[in-house]
Structure formats: C-alpha cells, structure tokens
Design a protein around this motif. Structure first.
Motif, PDB file in Angstrom:
ATOM      1  N   VAL A  20       0.868  -1.145  -0.042  1.00  0.00           N
ATOM      2  CA  VAL A  20      -0.053   0.049  -0.088  1.00  0.00           C
ATOM      3  C   VAL A  20       0.946   1.331  -0.239  1.00  0.00           C
ATOM      4  CG1 VAL A  20      -1.668   1.328   1.465  1.00  0.00           C
ATOM      5  CG2 VAL A  20      -2.189  -1.303   0.964  1.00  0.00           C
ATOM      6  N   GLU A  21       2.009   1.290   0.788  1.00  0.00           N
ATOM      7  CA  GLU A  21       2.671   2.561   0.909  1.00  0.00           C
ATOM      8  C   GLU A  21       3.553   2.795  -0.259  1.00  0.00           C
ATOM      9  OE1 GLU A  21       3.478   2.418   5.836  1.00  0.00           O
ATOM     10  OE2 GLU A  21       4.972   1.401   4.420  1.00  0.00           O
ATOM     11  N   SER A  22       3.865   1.585  -0.938  1.00  0.00           N
ATOM     12  CA  SER A  22       4.546   1.826  -2.343  1.00  0.00           C
ATOM     13  C   SER A  22       3.890   2.694  -3.348  1.00  0.00           C
ATOM     14  CB  SER A  22       4.953   0.553  -2.809  1.00  0.00           C
ATOM     15  OG  SER A  22       4.012  -0.508  -3.159  1.00  0.00           O
ATOM     16  N   MET A  23       2.463   2.038  -3.634  1.00  0.00           N
ATOM     17  CA  MET A  23       1.634   2.625  -4.465  1.00  0.00           C
ATOM     18  C   MET A  23       1.315   4.151  -4.438  1.00  0.00           C
ATOM     19  SD  MET A  23      -0.913  -0.457  -5.403  1.00  0.00           S
ATOM     20  CE  MET A  23      -0.934  -1.393  -3.721  1.00  0.00           C
ATOM     21  N   ALA A  24       2.013   5.149  -4.563  1.00  0.00           N
ATOM     22  CA  ALA A  24       2.017   6.496  -4.636  1.00  0.00           C
ATOM     23  C   ALA A  24       2.906   7.147  -5.835  1.00  0.00           C
ATOM     24  CB  ALA A  24       2.532   6.754  -3.212  1.00  0.00           C
ATOM     25  N   ASP A  26       4.360   8.139  -8.761  1.00  0.00           N
ATOM     26  CA  ASP A  26       4.075   8.003 -10.125  1.00  0.00           C
ATOM     27  C   ASP A  26       4.015   6.509 -10.470  1.00  0.00           C
ATOM     28  OD1 ASP A  26       7.717   7.991 -11.142  1.00  0.00           O
ATOM     29  OD2 ASP A  26       6.602   7.049  -9.488  1.00  0.00           O
ATOM     30  N   HIS A  27       3.513   5.584  -9.421  1.00  0.00           N
ATOM     31  CA  HIS A  27       3.549   4.414  -9.099  1.00  0.00           C
ATOM     32  C   HIS A  27       1.981   4.146 -10.247  1.00  0.00           C
ATOM     33  CE1 HIS A  27       2.861   0.141  -8.144  1.00  0.00           C
ATOM     34  NE2 HIS A  27       3.740   0.187  -7.163  1.00  0.00           N
ATOM     35  N   PRO A  28       2.402   3.033 -10.914  1.00  0.00           N
ATOM     36  CA  PRO A  28       1.155   2.869 -11.854  1.00  0.00           C
ATOM     37  C   PRO A  28      -0.133   2.117 -11.224  1.00  0.00           C
ATOM     38  CG  PRO A  28       2.858   1.203 -12.387  1.00  0.00           C
ATOM     39  CD  PRO A  28       3.382   2.105 -11.514  1.00  0.00           C
ATOM     40  N   ALA A  29      -0.054   1.731  -9.935  1.00  0.00           N
ATOM     41  CA  ALA A  29      -1.191   1.225  -9.298  1.00  0.00           C
ATOM     42  C   ALA A  29      -1.699   1.746  -8.030  1.00  0.00           C
ATOM     43  CB  ALA A  29      -0.807  -0.152  -9.048  1.00  0.00           C
ATOM     44  N   ARG A  30      -2.815   1.618  -7.637  1.00  0.00           N
ATOM     45  CA  ARG A  30      -3.274   2.170  -6.361  1.00  0.00           C
ATOM     46  C   ARG A  30      -3.886   0.955  -5.748  1.00  0.00           C
ATOM     47  NH1 ARG A  30      -0.181   5.712  -7.448  1.00  0.00           N
ATOM     48  NH2 ARG A  30      -0.352   7.816  -7.219  1.00  0.00           N
ATOM     49  N   PRO A  31      -4.008   1.054  -4.506  1.00  0.00           N
ATOM     50  CA  PRO A  31      -4.704   0.004  -3.635  1.00  0.00           C
ATOM     51  C   PRO A  31      -6.170   0.393  -3.597  1.00  0.00           C
ATOM     52  CG  PRO A  31      -3.664   1.410  -2.143  1.00  0.00           C
ATOM     53  CD  PRO A  31      -3.010   1.645  -3.476  1.00  0.00           C
ATOM     54  N   VAL A  32      -7.096  -0.490  -3.694  1.00  0.00           N
ATOM     55  CA  VAL A  32      -8.458  -0.086  -3.797  1.00  0.00           C
ATOM     56  C   VAL A  32      -9.285  -1.118  -2.739  1.00  0.00           C
ATOM     57  CG1 VAL A  32      -8.734   0.421  -6.195  1.00  0.00           C
ATOM     58  CG2 VAL A  32      -8.955  -1.853  -5.621  1.00  0.00           C
ATOM     59  N   LEU A  33      -8.787  -2.215  -2.341  1.00  0.00           N
ATOM     60  CA  LEU A  33      -9.192  -2.803  -1.157  1.00  0.00           C
ATOM     61  C   LEU A  33      -8.263  -3.987  -0.385  1.00  0.00           C
ATOM     62  CD1 LEU A  33     -12.226  -3.862  -0.169  1.00  0.00           C
ATOM     63  CD2 LEU A  33     -11.969  -5.957  -1.640  1.00  0.00           C
ATOM     64  N   VAL A  34      -8.497  -4.033   0.811  1.00  0.00           N
ATOM     65  CA  VAL A  34      -7.743  -5.282   1.588  1.00  0.00           C
ATOM     66  C   VAL A  34      -8.690  -6.095   1.948  1.00  0.00           C
ATOM     67  CG1 VAL A  34      -6.378  -5.729   3.657  1.00  0.00           C
ATOM     68  CG2 VAL A  34      -5.881  -3.882   2.127  1.00  0.00           C
ATOM     69  N   LEU A  35      -8.569  -7.333   1.619  1.00  0.00           N
ATOM     70  CA  LEU A  35      -9.731  -8.178   2.074  1.00  0.00           C
ATOM     71  C   LEU A  35      -8.964  -9.375   2.737  1.00  0.00           C
ATOM     72  CD1 LEU A  35     -12.493  -9.880  -0.269  1.00  0.00           C
ATOM     73  CD2 LEU A  35     -10.901 -11.259   1.333  1.00  0.00           C
ATOM     74  N   PRO A 179       7.042  -4.920  -3.302  1.00  0.00           N
ATOM     75  CA  PRO A 179       6.613  -3.944  -3.679  1.00  0.00           C
ATOM     76  C   PRO A 179       7.381  -3.656  -5.247  1.00  0.00           C
ATOM     77  CG  PRO A 179       7.000  -3.430  -1.535  1.00  0.00           C
ATOM     78  CD  PRO A 179       7.251  -4.761  -1.906  1.00  0.00           C
ATOM     79  N   ALA A 180       8.581  -4.205  -5.384  1.00  0.00           N
ATOM     80  CA  ALA A 180       9.509  -3.880  -6.803  1.00  0.00           C
ATOM     81  C   ALA A 180       8.671  -4.728  -7.721  1.00  0.00           C
ATOM     82  CB  ALA A 180      10.715  -4.296  -6.490  1.00  0.00           C
ATOM     83  N   VAL A 181       8.095  -5.815  -7.377  1.00  0.00           N
ATOM     84  CA  VAL A 181       7.580  -6.636  -8.629  1.00  0.00           C
ATOM     85  C   VAL A 181       6.283  -6.102  -8.861  1.00  0.00           C
ATOM     86  CG1 VAL A 181       6.336  -9.021  -9.146  1.00  0.00           C
ATOM     87  CG2 VAL A 181       8.767  -9.093  -7.822  1.00  0.00           C
ATOM     88  N   LEU A 182       5.498  -5.629  -8.017  1.00  0.00           N
ATOM     89  CA  LEU A 182       4.107  -5.243  -8.015  1.00  0.00           C
ATOM     90  C   LEU A 182       4.347  -3.847  -9.141  1.00  0.00           C
ATOM     91  CD1 LEU A 182       0.958  -4.959  -8.098  1.00  0.00           C
ATOM     92  CD2 LEU A 182       1.545  -3.608  -5.844  1.00  0.00           C
ATOM     93  N   ARG A 183       5.045  -3.061  -8.929  1.00  0.00           N
ATOM     94  CA  ARG A 183       5.440  -1.767  -9.678  1.00  0.00           C
ATOM     95  C   ARG A 183       5.755  -2.316 -11.056  1.00  0.00           C
ATOM     96  NH1 ARG A 183       7.092   3.772  -8.281  1.00  0.00           N
ATOM     97  NH2 ARG A 183       7.187   4.735 -10.545  1.00  0.00           N
ATOM     98  N   ARG A 184       6.653  -3.195 -11.196  1.00  0.00           N
ATOM     99  CA  ARG A 184       6.931  -3.658 -12.675  1.00  0.00           C
ATOM    100  C   ARG A 184       5.758  -4.395 -13.256  1.00  0.00           C
ATOM    101  NH1 ARG A 184      12.736  -6.620 -13.658  1.00  0.00           N
ATOM    102  NH2 ARG A 184      13.331  -4.726 -12.744  1.00  0.00           N
ATOM    103  N   PHE A 185       5.051  -5.141 -12.661  1.00  0.00           N
ATOM    104  CA  PHE A 185       3.887  -6.003 -13.174  1.00  0.00           C
ATOM    105  C   PHE A 185       2.899  -5.030 -13.571  1.00  0.00           C
ATOM    106  CE2 PHE A 185       1.658  -9.750 -13.535  1.00  0.00           C
ATOM    107  CZ  PHE A 185       0.312  -9.734 -13.449  1.00  0.00           C
TER     108      PHE A 185
END
Ligand code: GRF
Length: 196
Positions: A20-24, A26-35, A179-185
C-alpha cells in the motif's frame, strides 16, 4: 491507466502495508481494497489506518470452497480490481477462481521456488543445510506455489539461524521484493526482479 489492486490477507499484513505504501506518486497502481478471510486479522486495522477500504469474507462461515470463493468474488467486484495480490493469504484457491484471475493474481512465498513449496520453508532450508534462502513472488496458478516467477530475493543463512531468525530476515526481503515486483507488473513488465 492506473491499475486497481486488491490485497488479500489472513494475518498481520506487513507485506500489505509495504505494498500500500509503495503505491504512490508515479506508481502505475493504487490500492482499492484489503480483504481478509479472518475477521480478527491485524492487517485490517492497519489497512484502515492507511485509508484503504477493507472487507472480510470469513471462510469458516461457508460449507465449501466454492461458496466461499463466490463470496470472495462478490466482495471484490465493487472495488473493480485489475490485480489481486495474495499477501499472507492462507487459503488455497480453486482452479476455477484462479482461472478467473489468470495472469492478474500474484503471491509471495517464503522460499526460493521451486524449492520448498508449501509450509515450514525456513525449517526445511535449515534442515537441508542450505547456505542461501529467500522469497519468491509468482503468478498464481492452480498448482500450489508453482506459477511463473516474477521476482526473487536471496538472503544468506547464518550458522546460528533458527527458523525464527531466518523467517525475520526473509520477511524483510519480502518487504523489498513484493513492492518492486508489483510496480513492474502493474506497468506491464513481467521481467523477473532479482534482489540483491
Ligand atoms: C509471510 O511470512 C510470507 O512469507 C507468507 O505469509 C507471511 C505474511 O506475513 N506468505 P504478513 O501477513 O504479510 O505480515
């Protein structure tokens, strides 16, 4: 286009917090839910403190995997996630569910896959006398801990390591790797991340 990420947890959610903290910025993703599948999961309060909507689908309230996963789908749908990140999510997902998310569902596993699929990975690495251990982020497929590898982080095994000390070192590496993988993915790049 900003990718919408839902994170599935079962426990404390330390990986979720780092994601969550990494998605800020110019990151291409944002968190929308934690389940979480567990109502008492500590990660739920941590997600709320970070301003991320949460949901609980308590697996003990469903008679079978199919009805549980139908409830998962229903809880996920309003958030319209593009990507699912399993982060300490301790339920095995069926081939049907995984198939509906094929190519869009990631997991982090505390070993250098394909070594040590399943549980107790740190004790198994110590028992084998491995000099190196680590963690892997992979795409989730129907086979447990077996999908395409998207990243790995290696950590040294120290002579006086216990499963607990090794787990702590691996968890710190997970917090860097996922976080490094999610940013790239999320940017559409599946080139594996290698740390260090
Ligand atoms: C970590 O040990 C990770 O290796 C495994 O589940 C645990 C998640 O911990 N997948 P947390 O809930 O992210 O703190």
């Amino acid at each position: 286009m900003t990718r919408r990420v839902a994170i599935l947890i079962s426990g404390g959610g330390s990986n979720m917090v780092r994601l969550v903290e990494s998605m800020a910025g110019d990151h291409p993703a944002r968190p929308v839910l934690v389940l979480s599948n567990r109502p008492g999961a500590g990660g739920l309060a941590r997600a709320e403190a970070l301003g991320v909507p949460t949901a609980v689908v308590d697996h003990t309230r469903f008679p079978d995997r199919e009805s549980f996963e139908a409830a998962l789908d229903a809880a996920l749908a309003p958030a319209r996630p593009d990507i699912l990140c399993l982060a300490g999510f301790m339920r095995v997902l069926s081939e049907g569910f995984v198939g509906r998310w094929a190519g869009r569902i990631l997991n982090i596993h505390p070993s250098l896959l394909p070594k040590y699929r399943g549980l107790d990975t740190h004790a198994r690495a110590l028992a084998a006398g491995d000099e190196a251990h680590g963690c892997t982020v992979h795409e989730v497929t129907a086979a447990l801990d077996d999908g395409p590898i998207l990243g790995q982080a290696r950590v040294p095994v120290e002579p006086d390591d216990t499963p607990g000390t090794l787990a702590t070192r691996v968890l710190a590496a997970e917090h860097r790797l996922y976080p490094a993988v999610l940013r790239r993915f999320a940017a559409g790049d599946t080139t594996p991340v290698r740390l260090p």
